[in-house]
Enzyme design. Sequence first.
Site, mmCIF file in Angstrom:
data_model
loop_
_atom_site.group_PDB
_atom_site.id
_atom_site.type_symbol
_atom_site.label_atom_id
_atom_site.label_comp_id
_atom_site.label_asym_id
_atom_site.label_seq_id
_atom_site.Cartn_x
_atom_site.Cartn_y
_atom_site.Cartn_z
ATOM 1 N N ASP A 204 0.424 -0.595 0.088
ATOM 2 C CA ASP A 204 -0.122 0.185 -0.035
ATOM 3 C C ASP A 204 0.853 1.362 0.073
ATOM 4 O O ASP A 204 1.718 1.279 0.507
ATOM 5 C CB ASP A 204 -1.136 -0.035 1.150
ATOM 6 C CG ASP A 204 -1.576 1.398 1.480
ATOM 7 O OD1 ASP A 204 -1.563 1.906 1.583
ATOM 8 O OD2 ASP A 204 -2.588 1.224 0.580
ATOM 9 N N ASN A 212 -2.644 12.358 -4.196
ATOM 10 C CA ASN A 212 -3.409 13.550 -4.806
ATOM 11 C C ASN A 212 -4.526 15.246 -4.804
ATOM 12 O O ASN A 212 -4.380 15.656 -5.714
ATOM 13 C CB ASN A 212 -4.870 12.729 -5.586
ATOM 14 C CG ASN A 212 -4.863 11.798 -5.978
ATOM 15 O OD1 ASN A 212 -3.906 11.449 -7.281
ATOM 16 N ND2 ASN A 212 -4.790 9.817 -5.278
ATOM 17 N N HIS A 217 -4.732 14.552 -9.826
ATOM 18 C CA HIS A 217 -5.095 12.905 -10.291
ATOM 19 C C HIS A 217 -4.133 12.164 -10.939
ATOM 20 O O HIS A 217 -3.593 11.944 -11.231
ATOM 21 C CB HIS A 217 -6.463 12.685 -10.330
ATOM 22 C CG HIS A 217 -7.648 13.122 -8.955
ATOM 23 N ND1 HIS A 217 -7.516 11.670 -7.576
ATOM 24 C CD2 HIS A 217 -8.261 14.208 -8.624
ATOM 25 C CE1 HIS A 217 -8.713 11.881 -7.238
ATOM 26 N NE2 HIS A 217 -8.798 13.555 -7.656
ATOM 27 N N ASP A 221 -1.751 9.292 -10.917
ATOM 28 C CA ASP A 221 -2.096 8.118 -11.746
ATOM 29 C C ASP A 221 -0.339 7.617 -12.439
ATOM 30 O O ASP A 221 -0.040 6.271 -12.329
ATOM 31 C CB ASP A 221 -2.455 8.324 -13.138
ATOM 32 C CG ASP A 221 -3.651 8.587 -12.474
ATOM 33 O OD1 ASP A 221 -4.639 8.055 -11.545
ATOM 34 O OD2 ASP A 221 -5.084 9.617 -13.320
ATOM 35 N N GLU A 247 -4.607 2.467 -4.318
ATOM 36 C CA GLU A 247 -3.624 2.482 -3.845
ATOM 37 C C GLU A 247 -2.656 1.228 -3.567
ATOM 38 O O GLU A 247 -1.574 1.142 -3.556
ATOM 39 C CB GLU A 247 -2.848 3.810 -3.760
ATOM 40 C CG GLU A 247 -3.013 2.953 -1.978
ATOM 41 C CD GLU A 247 -4.516 3.839 -1.288
ATOM 42 O OE1 GLU A 247 -4.658 4.696 -0.508
ATOM 43 O OE2 GLU A 247 -5.498 3.659 -2.450
#
Length: 334
Positions: A204, A212, A217, A221, A247
């Site tokens: 994680d 973000n 975002h 990404d 994630e």
Amino acid sequence: MLYRLRSEFQLSIIVLFGLAAVLGILPLAVYRLLSGATIVGLVDCGVVVFVCATVAYAWRTGDTARAGWLLVAATSSLGVVMAHYLGTPGIMGIFTVLLASFLLIDRSKAAVVAALTLVLVTVDGTGFVTRSHQIAFVVNGALVSMFAFIFAARAETQHRQLETLATHDSLTGLHNRRAMEEELRIAVESFRRNHVRFGLVMLDLDHFKRVNDDYGHEAGDQVLIAFAGILRNSTRKVDRVFRYGGEEFVMLFPGVDLAGLRTVTNNLHARISAGLRCPGGAVTTSAGAALLMPNEDEQAWLARVDAALYKAKADGRNRVVIDDGNASQAGAES
């Protein structure tokens, strides 16, 4: 049952073919037996029994390739024989045989079978009234085969595309949660039957929401894509990488013991810490890992890995926790 029919494309084709064959041939067999055509009626009954047995074999073993070939060989041979003994009614059945071949086996091999069937029926010539009748049969048979070839090619392409969409994450290109669940089920079965050990790691990204929120975002990404690339480049051919959700990512390692799982997980953690960046600097990860234990199903195994990941995050993040099946042990913190 419905799950297998939805998820196994070729098996569903074989089952539907078998159902159509039974519904189409069995009433005809009964009619022929009642009308005095005993031999032909018995042959029809034999075909129904053979088709049912082949479908049952495909369902029990999953060997759809062999089952498809058995059905094609049987129907093509029967079609040629019926064309010889029944004349025009038998010849009309050849077109169904041609179509079925392209559904049951590879289209290139089906084309060879179709060509051979057309040649045998044409050369035999028993059921043709005139030369023009024979020529019309060859032309129409070739056209049916050509259209079936095109349809099979298109269906195969669309099936591959749909399968990719259903089992892959669109952003990272990794297998998705649905594919992971199937792979874990296979791993559990392999462990029970062949005693092959499997290790599972869940990773994680720490404080990913901040990436973000602070950088947008699109930046987030790009971090996920880079993260997926590191994981993909850190695996063997037999290993599997999945995007579990958001994630969180999962990695499946066949053939590892506890020491090997600890080594590979810590090496992964170190490699990610050294190579993963966002506009604000390094991005760290937390990881939990566990070996599959005897008499454990995939849900319990995944739950242990998830609990190990939760402990890694609760202990301060940016670390590895290995669950050895008895008590969780913290790995090296970077």
